[in-house]
Design a protein around this motif. Structure first.
Motif, PDB file in Angstrom:
ATOM      1  N   GLN A 197       0.660  -1.391   0.067  1.00  0.00           N
ATOM      2  CA  GLN A 197      -0.403   0.004  -0.163  1.00  0.00           C
ATOM      3  C   GLN A 197       0.677   1.226  -0.226  1.00  0.00           C
ATOM      4  OE1 GLN A 197      -3.029  -0.664   3.181  1.00  0.00           O
ATOM      5  NE2 GLN A 197      -4.093  -1.979   2.041  1.00  0.00           N
ATOM      6  N   ARG A 198       2.295   1.268  -0.020  1.00  0.00           N
ATOM      7  CA  ARG A 198       2.521   1.770  -0.017  1.00  0.00           C
ATOM      8  C   ARG A 198       3.104   2.949  -1.350  1.00  0.00           C
ATOM      9  NH1 ARG A 198       8.038   0.358   2.629  1.00  0.00           N
ATOM     10  NH2 ARG A 198       8.110  -0.383   4.780  1.00  0.00           N
ATOM     11  N   ILE A 199       3.158   1.610  -2.949  1.00  0.00           N
ATOM     12  CA  ILE A 199       3.099   2.127  -3.688  1.00  0.00           C
ATOM     13  C   ILE A 199       2.557   2.859  -4.639  1.00  0.00           C
ATOM     14  CG2 ILE A 199       3.033   0.957  -6.172  1.00  0.00           C
ATOM     15  CD1 ILE A 199       3.741  -1.863  -5.100  1.00  0.00           C
ATOM     16  N   PRO A 200       1.159   3.426  -4.154  1.00  0.00           N
ATOM     17  CA  PRO A 200       0.301   4.424  -4.509  1.00  0.00           C
ATOM     18  C   PRO A 200       1.369   5.769  -4.109  1.00  0.00           C
ATOM     19  CG  PRO A 200      -1.257   2.916  -3.874  1.00  0.00           C
ATOM     20  CD  PRO A 200       0.029   2.292  -3.409  1.00  0.00           C
ATOM     21  N   HIS A 201       2.324   5.784  -2.916  1.00  0.00           N
ATOM     22  CA  HIS A 201       2.151   6.862  -2.793  1.00  0.00           C
ATOM     23  C   HIS A 201       3.812   7.257  -3.755  1.00  0.00           C
ATOM     24  CE1 HIS A 201      -0.662   7.162  -0.124  1.00  0.00           C
ATOM     25  NE2 HIS A 201      -0.456   6.535   0.165  1.00  0.00           N
ATOM     26  N   GLN A 202       4.767   6.047  -3.045  1.00  0.00           N
ATOM     27  CA  GLN A 202       6.152   5.688  -4.287  1.00  0.00           C
ATOM     28  C   GLN A 202       6.057   7.037  -5.214  1.00  0.00           C
ATOM     29  OE1 GLN A 202       7.265   2.123  -3.361  1.00  0.00           O
ATOM     30  NE2 GLN A 202       8.858   2.871  -1.779  1.00  0.00           N
ATOM     31  N   ASP A 203       5.004   5.765  -6.759  1.00  0.00           N
ATOM     32  CA  ASP A 203       5.024   6.023  -7.340  1.00  0.00           C
ATOM     33  C   ASP A 203       3.406   5.683  -7.884  1.00  0.00           C
ATOM     34  OD1 ASP A 203       5.170   6.653 -10.737  1.00  0.00           O
ATOM     35  OD2 ASP A 203       6.607   6.129 -10.823  1.00  0.00           O
ATOM     36  N   PRO A 204       2.633   6.867  -8.248  1.00  0.00           N
ATOM     37  CA  PRO A 204       0.931   6.493  -8.533  1.00  0.00           C
ATOM     38  C   PRO A 204       1.348   5.935 -10.584  1.00  0.00           C
ATOM     39  CG  PRO A 204       1.041   8.420  -8.460  1.00  0.00           C
ATOM     40  CD  PRO A 204       2.779   8.639  -8.173  1.00  0.00           C
ATOM     41  N   GLU A 205       2.182   5.999 -10.627  1.00  0.00           N
ATOM     42  CA  GLU A 205       2.153   4.996 -12.731  1.00  0.00           C
ATOM     43  C   GLU A 205       2.423   3.939 -12.203  1.00  0.00           C
ATOM     44  OE1 GLU A 205       3.270   8.324 -15.425  1.00  0.00           O
ATOM     45  OE2 GLU A 205       4.718   8.943 -14.023  1.00  0.00           O
ATOM     46  N   LEU A 206       3.263   3.427 -11.345  1.00  0.00           N
ATOM     47  CA  LEU A 206       3.268   1.756 -11.290  1.00  0.00           C
ATOM     48  C   LEU A 206       2.117   1.262  -9.881  1.00  0.00           C
ATOM     49  CD1 LEU A 206       7.099   2.503 -10.804  1.00  0.00           C
ATOM     50  CD2 LEU A 206       5.841   1.918 -12.681  1.00  0.00           C
ATOM     51  N   LEU A 207       1.309   1.485  -9.284  1.00  0.00           N
ATOM     52  CA  LEU A 207      -0.120   0.915  -8.607  1.00  0.00           C
ATOM     53  C   LEU A 207      -1.045   0.109  -9.469  1.00  0.00           C
ATOM     54  CD1 LEU A 207      -2.538   3.612  -7.641  1.00  0.00           C
ATOM     55  CD2 LEU A 207      -3.041   0.983  -7.966  1.00  0.00           C
ATOM     56  N   VAL A 208      -0.393  -0.099 -10.795  1.00  0.00           N
ATOM     57  CA  VAL A 208      -1.438  -1.043 -11.499  1.00  0.00           C
ATOM     58  C   VAL A 208       0.039  -2.048 -11.303  1.00  0.00           C
ATOM     59  CG1 VAL A 208      -3.043   0.192 -12.967  1.00  0.00           C
ATOM     60  CG2 VAL A 208      -0.620   0.049 -13.813  1.00  0.00           C
ATOM     61  N   GLU A 209       1.314  -2.562 -10.896  1.00  0.00           N
ATOM     62  CA  GLU A 209       1.840  -3.554 -11.191  1.00  0.00           C
ATOM     63  C   GLU A 209       1.530  -4.286  -9.475  1.00  0.00           C
ATOM     64  OE1 GLU A 209       3.158  -3.576 -13.912  1.00  0.00           O
ATOM     65  OE2 GLU A 209       2.924  -1.610 -14.623  1.00  0.00           O
ATOM     66  N   GLY A 210       1.188  -3.707  -8.717  1.00  0.00           N
ATOM     67  CA  GLY A 210       0.849  -4.426  -7.349  1.00  0.00           C
ATOM     68  C   GLY A 210      -0.282  -4.994  -6.593  1.00  0.00           C
ATOM     69  N   LEU A 211      -1.372  -4.523  -8.297  1.00  0.00           N
ATOM     70  CA  LEU A 211      -2.754  -4.560  -7.720  1.00  0.00           C
ATOM     71  C   LEU A 211      -3.608  -6.070  -7.668  1.00  0.00           C
ATOM     72  CD1 LEU A 211      -4.719  -1.931  -7.336  1.00  0.00           C
ATOM     73  CD2 LEU A 211      -5.517  -2.603 -10.054  1.00  0.00           C
ATOM     74  N   ASP A 212      -2.384  -6.882  -8.400  1.00  0.00           N
ATOM     75  CA  ASP A 212      -2.991  -8.600  -8.722  1.00  0.00           C
ATOM     76  C   ASP A 212      -3.035  -9.110  -7.115  1.00  0.00           C
ATOM     77  OD1 ASP A 212      -3.987  -8.313 -11.257  1.00  0.00           O
ATOM     78  OD2 ASP A 212      -2.658  -8.795 -11.844  1.00  0.00           O
ATOM     79  N   LEU A 213      -1.513  -8.492  -6.749  1.00  0.00           N
ATOM     80  CA  LEU A 213      -1.457  -8.969  -5.241  1.00  0.00           C
ATOM     81  C   LEU A 213      -1.994  -8.186  -4.412  1.00  0.00           C
ATOM     82  CD1 LEU A 213       0.711 -10.924  -4.025  1.00  0.00           C
ATOM     83  CD2 LEU A 213       2.449  -9.225  -4.346  1.00  0.00           C
ATOM     84  N   VAL A 214      -2.364  -7.256  -4.210  1.00  0.00           N
ATOM     85  CA  VAL A 214      -3.086  -6.668  -3.258  1.00  0.00           C
ATOM     86  C   VAL A 214      -4.058  -7.443  -3.372  1.00  0.00           C
ATOM     87  CG1 VAL A 214      -4.707  -4.514  -2.866  1.00  0.00           C
ATOM     88  CG2 VAL A 214      -2.283  -4.226  -3.291  1.00  0.00           C
ATOM     89  N   CYS A 215      -5.152  -7.387  -4.137  1.00  0.00           N
ATOM     90  CA  CYS A 215      -6.799  -8.455  -4.078  1.00  0.00           C
ATOM     91  C   CYS A 215      -5.917  -9.841  -3.378  1.00  0.00           C
ATOM     92  CB  CYS A 215      -7.208  -8.252  -5.607  1.00  0.00           C
ATOM     93  SG  CYS A 215      -7.299  -6.619  -5.880  1.00  0.00           S
ATOM     94  N   THR A 216      -5.195 -10.444  -4.103  1.00  0.00           N
ATOM     95  CA  THR A 216      -4.741 -11.844  -3.591  1.00  0.00           C
ATOM     96  C   THR A 216      -4.531 -12.265  -2.376  1.00  0.00           C
ATOM     97  OG1 THR A 216      -3.779 -12.410  -5.978  1.00  0.00           O
ATOM     98  CG2 THR A 216      -2.950 -13.663  -3.141  1.00  0.00           C
ATOM     99  N   CYS A 217      -4.206 -10.883  -1.590  1.00  0.00           N
ATOM    100  CA  CYS A 217      -3.835 -10.752   0.249  1.00  0.00           C
ATOM    101  C   CYS A 217      -5.119 -10.663   0.713  1.00  0.00           C
ATOM    102  CB  CYS A 217      -2.993  -9.330   0.429  1.00  0.00           C
ATOM    103  SG  CYS A 217      -1.336 -10.391  -0.363  1.00  0.00           S
ATOM    104  N   TYR A 218      -6.065  -9.425   0.635  1.00  0.00           N
ATOM    105  CA  TYR A 218      -7.533  -9.282   0.420  1.00  0.00           C
ATOM    106  C   TYR A 218      -8.090 -10.135   1.216  1.00  0.00           C
ATOM    107  CZ  TYR A 218      -7.088  -3.785   1.965  1.00  0.00           C
ATOM    108  OH  TYR A 218      -6.219  -2.862   2.402  1.00  0.00           O
ATOM    109  N   GLU A 219      -8.022 -10.768  -0.693  1.00  0.00           N
ATOM    110  CA  GLU A 219      -8.896 -12.103  -0.555  1.00  0.00           C
ATOM    111  C   GLU A 219      -8.073 -12.900   0.023  1.00  0.00           C
ATOM    112  OE1 GLU A 219      -8.950 -12.162  -5.216  1.00  0.00           O
ATOM    113  OE2 GLU A 219      -9.690 -10.946  -5.165  1.00  0.00           O
ATOM    114  N   ARG A 220      -7.433 -13.413   0.776  1.00  0.00           N
ATOM    115  CA  ARG A 220      -6.928 -14.442   1.081  1.00  0.00           C
ATOM    116  C   ARG A 220      -6.942 -14.233   2.492  1.00  0.00           C
ATOM    117  NH1 ARG A 220      -1.873 -16.553  -1.606  1.00  0.00           N
ATOM    118  NH2 ARG A 220      -1.042 -14.368   0.220  1.00  0.00           N
ATOM    119  N   LEU A 221      -7.227 -13.166   2.919  1.00  0.00           N
ATOM    120  CA  LEU A 221      -7.545 -12.709   4.737  1.00  0.00           C
ATOM    121  C   LEU A 221      -9.578 -12.417   5.030  1.00  0.00           C
ATOM    122  CD1 LEU A 221      -5.410  -9.781   4.507  1.00  0.00           C
ATOM    123  CD2 LEU A 221      -5.235 -11.996   6.592  1.00  0.00           C
TER     124      LEU A 221
END
Ligand SMILES: [Zn+2]
Length: 394
Positions: free
Chosen positions: A244-268
């Motif tokens: 969740q730091r990624i959008p603050h680091q570089d919003p243009e690369l936000l989509v690169e971590g999106l799949d993993l973010v969704c997987t983590c939330y879903e697993r939780l």
């Protein structure tokens, strides 16, 4: 095929060299009856007979190496290298290095040029040796030598050495594209972390990733890898914190971590948390991928129709081909007969357009491709490639 340009080049160099040599001899001898030495005529005759190798030999022989003529030798050597005539450039630079009459800085300049010849010829070991000497003796060409060493270590994937050489450059930019040294050093550490992750060396990977963030707090790649590492270890909460730091680091690369973010939330099992997070992001950084992820969540919480309505609304605000493709897909699930056939055709066409379009581009050189390269294959800059935005992209 004979290169006319090259002959012209050598001819000009011989003429310039001859002039310098003549001026010097003229001063010494106070007479002008022997301007044209035998080597000069020999060089000219080789040129007329289109024998470039022999012309270079004649040039080397005809023009004495001294402080007055050094620049001519260096200029010809560099021009030959730029034209791809590496063997001839090497001959000229080696000839300079064999002259004890030159001062130490002049010899170092010739050594740097010879190292560049070796780099161009792919003789990286030989180039490395010459460059390391220049660094060790603290030559005035140390910065240039370190820049080339970083490039060599980078090409050879010797990441520890690349970091060490780049550290000595501190804030200076080095070679080719490369970009900010801090950014490059963070990527070198990420490369080491990826190697460690492949070996299942968790501690090593963590150490390299924290080092990467030490070099560059904005390193999205380090956050992505840390997130991946924590999620692999089953630490999904920890992974989310990092991702969740990624959008603050570089919003243009936000989509690169999106799949993993969704997987983590879903697993939780935290679908509400995911929806909230996606909504927040969407309000700040709208993109096709975010809208599609959000539509998935609406579909899961409600149904296909609610998801299609949401996509339709978003399409009206910010039309993109990616969102259109997903909307058609949803409608296909609930259509039949002629309508279904037409939708299938539309989907085919839309997907063909999507396939033909690159998804990423380099901000620096314009290189395009269908994946995120951390090092641009076009201009060799670290971190210059981003997802394409607009109707055809995000
Ligand atoms: Zn580029």
């Amino acid at each position: 095929m004979v290169d006319i340009g090259l002959f012209g080049l050598i001819l000009v160099a011989i003429a310039a060299g001859f002039f310098l040599g003549w001026r010097q001899r003229g001063r010494r001898l106070q007479q002008d009856s022997h301007h044209f030495g035998p080597s000069y005529f020999k060089g000219l005759s080789y040129l007329l007979n289109e024998q470039a190798d022999s012309a270079v030999d004649a040039f080397v022989e005809s023009l004495e190496v001294n402080s007055d003529t050094l620049e001519t030798h260096l200029a010809l050597g560099n021009l030959l290298r730029r034209k791809g005539e590496i063997a001839k450039a090497t001959k000229i630079h080696q000839n300079l290095l064999a002259r004890p009459s030159l001062t130490t800085p002049q010899l170092h300049e010739a050594q740097l040029e010879l190292a560049r010849d070796f780099v161009h010829a792919g003789l990286l070991d030989r180039a490395e040796g010459l460059l390391k000497e220049l660094v060790d003796v603290n030559s005035q060409y140390k910065v240039e030598a370190l820049g080339h060493l970083v490039e060599i270590f980078q090409d050879e994937r010797e990441w520890e050495n690349a970091i060490e050489a780049a550290n000595q450059l501190s804030h200076r930019r080095f070679g080719r594209g490369s970009g900010e040294p801090a950014v490059a050093r963070a990527h070198f550490s990420c490369e080491l972390a990826e190697d460690a992750m492949e070996r299942n060396d968790v501690l090593g990977a963590r150490r390299h990733l924290h080092k990467a963030l030490g070099f560059d707090r904005q390193s999205v790649r380090a956050s992505l890898l840390l997130g991946e590492l924590e999620s692999r270890l089953g630490n999904d909460r920890e992974a989310l914190k990092v991702l969740q730091r990624i959008p603050h680091q570089d919003p243009e690369l936000l989509v690169e971590g999106l799949d993993l973010v969704c997987t983590c939330y879903e697993r939780l099992g935290d679908h509400r948390g995911l929806q909230r997070y996606l909504q927040e992001l969407l309000a700040q950084y709208p993109s096709s991928s975010l809208v599609i992820k959000m539509a998935e969540q609406i579909r899961w919480a409600q149904d296909d129709y609610a998801a299609a309505d949401f996509l339709g609304d978003q399409l009206r605000q910010r039309p993109t081909i990616k969102m259109l493709s997903r909307l058609v897909e949803l409608h296909l699930l609930h259509s039949e007969g002629r309508a279904r056939e037409n939708l299938q055709l539309l989907k085919q066409l839309v997907d063909q357009v999507l396939e033909a379009k690159p998804s990423h581009h380099c901000r620096k050189c314009g290189f395009t491709g269908n994946q995120l390269h951390w090092l641009c294959p076009g201009c060799k800059t670290w971190g210059s490639i981003k997802a394409i935005t607009g109707v055809e992209g995000e």
